[in-house]
Design an enzyme around this catalytic site. Structure first.
Site, mmCIF file in Angstrom:
data_model
loop_
_atom_site.group_PDB
_atom_site.id
_atom_site.type_symbol
_atom_site.label_atom_id
_atom_site.label_comp_id
_atom_site.label_asym_id
_atom_site.label_seq_id
_atom_site.Cartn_x
_atom_site.Cartn_y
_atom_site.Cartn_z
ATOM 1 N N MET A 34 0.862 -1.191 0.000
ATOM 2 C CA MET A 34 0.000 0.000 0.000
ATOM 3 C C MET A 34 0.894 1.235 0.000
ATOM 4 O O MET A 34 0.466 2.319 0.442
ATOM 5 C CB MET A 34 -0.936 -0.017 1.212
ATOM 6 C CG MET A 34 -1.890 -1.221 1.189
ATOM 7 S SD MET A 34 -3.405 -0.961 2.107
ATOM 8 C CE MET A 34 -2.758 -0.708 3.748
ATOM 9 N N LEU A 37 6.620 2.904 1.624
ATOM 10 C CA LEU A 37 7.596 1.812 1.649
ATOM 11 C C LEU A 37 8.673 2.037 2.708
ATOM 12 O O LEU A 37 9.127 3.162 2.925
ATOM 13 C CB LEU A 37 8.243 1.681 0.260
ATOM 14 C CG LEU A 37 7.269 1.406 -0.893
ATOM 15 C CD1 LEU A 37 8.020 1.261 -2.213
ATOM 16 C CD2 LEU A 37 6.413 0.166 -0.619
ATOM 17 N N GLY A 40 11.188 -3.008 5.459
ATOM 18 C CA GLY A 40 10.474 -4.293 5.437
ATOM 19 C C GLY A 40 10.020 -4.621 4.009
ATOM 20 O O GLY A 40 10.183 -5.752 3.541
ATOM 21 N N HIS A 41 9.467 -3.619 3.309
ATOM 22 C CA HIS A 41 9.041 -3.849 1.926
ATOM 23 C C HIS A 41 10.251 -4.162 1.037
ATOM 24 O O HIS A 41 10.187 -5.041 0.180
ATOM 25 C CB HIS A 41 8.347 -2.604 1.353
ATOM 26 C CG HIS A 41 7.064 -2.243 2.029
ATOM 27 N ND1 HIS A 41 6.910 -1.109 2.781
ATOM 28 C CD2 HIS A 41 5.867 -2.883 2.061
ATOM 29 C CE1 HIS A 41 5.673 -1.041 3.235
ATOM 30 N NE2 HIS A 41 5.026 -2.112 2.831
ATOM 31 N N GLN A 65 -10.306 -2.513 2.671
ATOM 32 C CA GLN A 65 -9.790 -3.237 3.841
ATOM 33 C C GLN A 65 -9.699 -2.349 5.085
ATOM 34 O O GLN A 65 -9.232 -2.776 6.128
ATOM 35 C CB GLN A 65 -8.446 -3.885 3.529
ATOM 36 C CG GLN A 65 -7.281 -2.938 3.311
ATOM 37 C CD GLN A 65 -6.039 -3.679 2.850
ATOM 38 O OE1 GLN A 65 -5.917 -4.029 1.690
ATOM 39 N NE2 GLN A 65 -5.105 -3.933 3.767
ATOM 40 N N ASP A 154 2.147 -9.705 9.157
ATOM 41 C CA ASP A 154 0.693 -9.883 9.091
ATOM 42 C C ASP A 154 0.434 -11.371 8.895
ATOM 43 O O ASP A 154 0.057 -11.823 7.816
ATOM 44 C CB ASP A 154 0.135 -9.046 7.945
ATOM 45 C CG ASP A 154 0.359 -7.559 8.187
ATOM 46 O OD1 ASP A 154 -0.207 -7.034 9.154
ATOM 47 O OD2 ASP A 154 1.135 -6.948 7.438
#
Ligand code: PAF
Length: 285
Positions: A34, A37, A40-41, A65, A154
């Site tokens: 999403m 960034l 982690g991305h 969401q 997640d």
């Protein structure tokens, strides 16, 4: 010097690019995001590049969401900064569609996964996983990558995605990306940017206390007592609330009462009104 990746905003442009890659005999990997960034991305791009030749990143803040009163309106959006962060990562293309491309007028289809979606995040954020499953189905079918990667932070989202990919027989291999942590153990997340200085100082305790819980359970202590101890310790550490701390079966996410093999502890605690998620594996000694 490498330049910013190419940006396409239409499904047609995405498909043309993927077809050209395949014609070249190369494989494609999708990294859905999403935006906002962070490292982690970027680690997900590194990880997917071990599985495929050409990584594609999608950037889309998916309205379906987010629940009422959540942060959809204020979710950080800075495409130029995101594109700059992708320079040198090997990202070939960014798919950054407008909402009307993903949800055209008259759109009437929702992907809903029962069972695994019901507890934890599903209970705390009704409708959230319908939104995730719907948008990820769309992205996978639009791109048809060989592999797609989702972060293990997640953990329930990853389990939900694995379930519908299997149920709908979508021909893609789903890869889990290891959690990337800050120096104090806090899991990298775009929402960490919402934390105050004090909140950020407290936030690292989530990981510290989950490690203590994992050691407790591995040491043979009663699981529900260990969950309660961790939950109380989070409040003592300065968290405003604990949504859940639960030791579960890593495949089904069903809560466990005894450790027989590998388990996963899932937790969400709130500070500065921000829900911080974390989880970790617990292996029986
Ligand atoms: O994890 C996320 O950033 C989002 O839930 C995802 C998978 C990109 C779907 O919008």
């Amino acid at each position: 010097m490498s330049s910013k990746p190419l940006v396409v905003r239409t499904i047609k442009g995405l498909r043309q690019f993927v077809q050209a890659v395949r014609k070249n005999g190369q494989t494609v990997g999708l990294v859905p995001t999403m935006g906002a960034l962070h490292h982690g991305h970027l680690s997900l791009i590194t990880e997917i590049s071990k599985h495929v030749d050409v990584p594609i990143v999608s950037i889309f803040v998916n309205p379906t969401q987010f629940g009422e009163g959540e942060d959809f309106e204020i979710y950080p959006r800075d495409e130029q900064s995101d594109l700059q962060k992708l320079v040198g990562t090997g990202t070939a293309l960014v798919f950054a569609p407008h909402a009307s491309e993903m949800y055209p007028a008259g759109d009437a289809t929702t992907v809903s996964v029962s069972g695994i979606s019901d507890r934890f995040e599903g209970a705390e954020r009704p409708g959230h996983f319908d939104g995730v499953a719907t948008i990820v189905s769309k992205l996978l079918l639009q791109c048809l990558p060989d592999a797609a990667i989702f972060g293990e932070k997640d953990f329930q989202q990853l389990a939900v995605i694995r379930q519908f990919v299997r149920d709908l027989a979508i021909p893609v291999s789903i890869v889990g990306g290891p959690i990337i942590r800050e120096a104090d153990g806090l899991a990298a997340s775009s929402r960490n940017a919402y934390l105050s200085k004090r909140g950020r100082a407290v936030a690292g305790q989530l990981n510290v206390l989950l490690k203590a819980l994992a050691a407790d359970v591995r040491g043979g202590n009663d699981i529900s007592r260990a969950e309660k101890t961790a939950s109380d310790a989070l409040i003592d550490a300065g968290f405003e609330a604990v949504d859940y701390v639960a030791v579960v079966d890593p495949a089904t996410l069903v809560p466990l009462t005894a450790l027989n093999g590998i388990a996963r502890v899932l937790a969400v605690a709130r500070i500065d009104g921000v829900r911080l998620l974390d989880n970790m594996a617990i292996e029986a000694p």
